[in-house]
Design a protein around this motif. Structure first.
Motif, PDB file in Angstrom:
ATOM      1  N   GLU A  11       0.837  -1.203   0.000  1.00  0.00           N
ATOM      2  CA  GLU A  11       0.000   0.000   0.000  1.00  0.00           C
ATOM      3  C   GLU A  11       0.874   1.257   0.000  1.00  0.00           C
ATOM      4  O   GLU A  11       0.623   2.203  -0.741  1.00  0.00           O
ATOM      5  CB  GLU A  11      -0.910  -0.020   1.223  1.00  0.00           C
ATOM      6  CG  GLU A  11      -1.964   1.046   1.221  1.00  0.00           C
ATOM      7  CD  GLU A  11      -2.917   0.874   2.378  1.00  0.00           C
ATOM      8  OE1 GLU A  11      -2.802   1.640   3.349  1.00  0.00           O
ATOM      9  OE2 GLU A  11      -3.770  -0.031   2.313  1.00  0.00           O
ATOM     10  N   TYR A  12       1.920   1.258   0.831  1.00  0.00           N
ATOM     11  CA  TYR A  12       2.841   2.394   0.876  1.00  0.00           C
ATOM     12  C   TYR A  12       3.480   2.619  -0.493  1.00  0.00           C
ATOM     13  O   TYR A  12       3.541   3.740  -0.993  1.00  0.00           O
ATOM     14  CB  TYR A  12       3.907   2.174   1.948  1.00  0.00           C
ATOM     15  CG  TYR A  12       4.898   3.304   2.014  1.00  0.00           C
ATOM     16  CD1 TYR A  12       4.620   4.447   2.754  1.00  0.00           C
ATOM     17  CD2 TYR A  12       6.098   3.240   1.321  1.00  0.00           C
ATOM     18  CE1 TYR A  12       5.522   5.503   2.797  1.00  0.00           C
ATOM     19  CE2 TYR A  12       7.010   4.285   1.358  1.00  0.00           C
ATOM     20  CZ  TYR A  12       6.718   5.412   2.099  1.00  0.00           C
ATOM     21  OH  TYR A  12       7.597   6.449   2.135  1.00  0.00           O
ATOM     22  N   ALA A  13       3.959   1.546  -1.101  1.00  0.00           N
ATOM     23  CA  ALA A  13       4.609   1.658  -2.411  1.00  0.00           C
ATOM     24  C   ALA A  13       3.627   2.171  -3.463  1.00  0.00           C
ATOM     25  O   ALA A  13       3.970   3.022  -4.295  1.00  0.00           O
ATOM     26  CB  ALA A  13       5.186   0.303  -2.831  1.00  0.00           C
ATOM     27  N   PHE A  14       2.393   1.672  -3.437  1.00  0.00           N
ATOM     28  CA  PHE A  14       1.386   2.081  -4.408  1.00  0.00           C
ATOM     29  C   PHE A  14       1.090   3.573  -4.290  1.00  0.00           C
ATOM     30  O   PHE A  14       1.110   4.314  -5.264  1.00  0.00           O
ATOM     31  CB  PHE A  14       0.105   1.257  -4.216  1.00  0.00           C
ATOM     32  CG  PHE A  14      -0.986   1.621  -5.182  1.00  0.00           C
ATOM     33  CD1 PHE A  14      -0.999   1.104  -6.458  1.00  0.00           C
ATOM     34  CD2 PHE A  14      -2.006   2.483  -4.800  1.00  0.00           C
ATOM     35  CE1 PHE A  14      -2.003   1.441  -7.355  1.00  0.00           C
ATOM     36  CE2 PHE A  14      -3.008   2.823  -5.682  1.00  0.00           C
ATOM     37  CZ  PHE A  14      -3.009   2.303  -6.968  1.00  0.00           C
ATOM     38  N   TYR A  15       0.799   4.033  -3.065  1.00  0.00           N
ATOM     39  CA  TYR A  15       0.405   5.430  -2.878  1.00  0.00           C
ATOM     40  C   TYR A  15       1.583   6.390  -2.844  1.00  0.00           C
ATOM     41  O   TYR A  15       1.386   7.608  -2.854  1.00  0.00           O
ATOM     42  CB  TYR A  15      -0.459   5.576  -1.625  1.00  0.00           C
ATOM     43  CG  TYR A  15      -1.826   4.989  -1.828  1.00  0.00           C
ATOM     44  CD1 TYR A  15      -2.736   5.573  -2.700  1.00  0.00           C
ATOM     45  CD2 TYR A  15      -2.205   3.819  -1.182  1.00  0.00           C
ATOM     46  CE1 TYR A  15      -3.986   5.030  -2.923  1.00  0.00           C
ATOM     47  CE2 TYR A  15      -3.459   3.267  -1.387  1.00  0.00           C
ATOM     48  CZ  TYR A  15      -4.335   3.876  -2.260  1.00  0.00           C
ATOM     49  OH  TYR A  15      -5.574   3.329  -2.473  1.00  0.00           O
ATOM     50  N   SER A  16       2.814   5.893  -2.848  1.00  0.00           N
ATOM     51  CA  SER A  16       3.967   6.793  -2.911  1.00  0.00           C
ATOM     52  C   SER A  16       4.180   7.321  -4.330  1.00  0.00           C
ATOM     53  O   SER A  16       4.873   8.310  -4.525  1.00  0.00           O
ATOM     54  CB  SER A  16       5.228   6.088  -2.408  1.00  0.00           C
ATOM     55  OG  SER A  16       5.595   5.051  -3.288  1.00  0.00           O
ATOM     56  N   ARG A  17       3.549   6.674  -5.312  1.00  0.00           N
ATOM     57  CA  ARG A  17       3.659   7.138  -6.691  1.00  0.00           C
ATOM     58  C   ARG A  17       2.643   8.252  -6.935  1.00  0.00           C
ATOM     59  O   ARG A  17       1.451   8.099  -6.630  1.00  0.00           O
ATOM     60  CB  ARG A  17       3.441   5.975  -7.652  1.00  0.00           C
ATOM     61  CG  ARG A  17       4.505   4.888  -7.497  1.00  0.00           C
ATOM     62  CD  ARG A  17       4.522   3.877  -8.630  1.00  0.00           C
ATOM     63  NE  ARG A  17       3.250   3.334  -9.012  1.00  0.00           N
ATOM     64  CZ  ARG A  17       2.790   2.122  -8.651  1.00  0.00           C
ATOM     65  NH1 ARG A  17       3.522   1.341  -7.865  1.00  0.00           N
ATOM     66  NH2 ARG A  17       1.619   1.709  -9.070  1.00  0.00           N
ATOM     67  N   PRO A  18       3.076   9.390  -7.487  1.00  0.00           N
ATOM     68  CA  PRO A  18       2.176  10.538  -7.673  1.00  0.00           C
ATOM     69  C   PRO A  18       0.913  10.221  -8.472  1.00  0.00           C
ATOM     70  O   PRO A  18      -0.161  10.757  -8.174  1.00  0.00           O
ATOM     71  CB  PRO A  18       3.039  11.569  -8.409  1.00  0.00           C
ATOM     72  CG  PRO A  18       4.439  11.202  -8.072  1.00  0.00           C
ATOM     73  CD  PRO A  18       4.440   9.701  -7.894  1.00  0.00           C
ATOM     74  N   GLU A  19       1.012   9.351  -9.449  1.00  0.00           N
ATOM     75  CA  GLU A  19      -0.177   9.039 -10.262  1.00  0.00           C
ATOM     76  C   GLU A  19      -1.264   8.327  -9.468  1.00  0.00           C
ATOM     77  O   GLU A  19      -2.424   8.291  -9.878  1.00  0.00           O
ATOM     78  CB  GLU A  19       0.197   8.226 -11.512  1.00  0.00           C
ATOM     79  CG  GLU A  19       0.718   6.827 -11.229  1.00  0.00           C
ATOM     80  CD  GLU A  19       2.227   6.753 -11.068  1.00  0.00           C
ATOM     81  OE1 GLU A  19       2.745   5.630 -11.174  1.00  0.00           O
ATOM     82  OE2 GLU A  19       2.867   7.783 -10.843  1.00  0.00           O
TER      83      GLU A  19
END
Length: 77
Positions: A11-19
């Motif tokens: 989840e952290y990795a997913f939402y760390s991406r600006p898109e």
């Protein structure tokens, strides 16, 4: 993205991406404001169980209890 539950690291990795930080759909507004707090007492065992459940649902204890009450109010008496 799939509908499977992500681990906290995923989840952290997913939402760390600006898109993946752009809002989707219509904004959700809370309903009426909350009332004044009311005192409710639980046994230590109940409170521990509530805290574990709330953490598992990634909710605050208050939000978890409100959701549990809403669930009970929605079912026939």
């Amino acid at each position: 993205m799939s509908t499977e539950k992500l681990t906290p690291d995923e989840e952290y990795a997913f939402y760390s991406r600006p898109e993946n930080q752009e809002p989707q759909g219509q904004p959700r507004r809370r309903g009426k404001g909350l009332s004044s707090p009311i005192p409710v007492r639980f046994t230590p065992e109940q409170l521990d169980a509530i805290k574990r459940r709330a953490e598992a649902d990634d909710r605050s204890v208050s939000a978890w209890i409100r959701r549990a009450v809403e669930h009970e109010l929605d079912r026939p008496a």
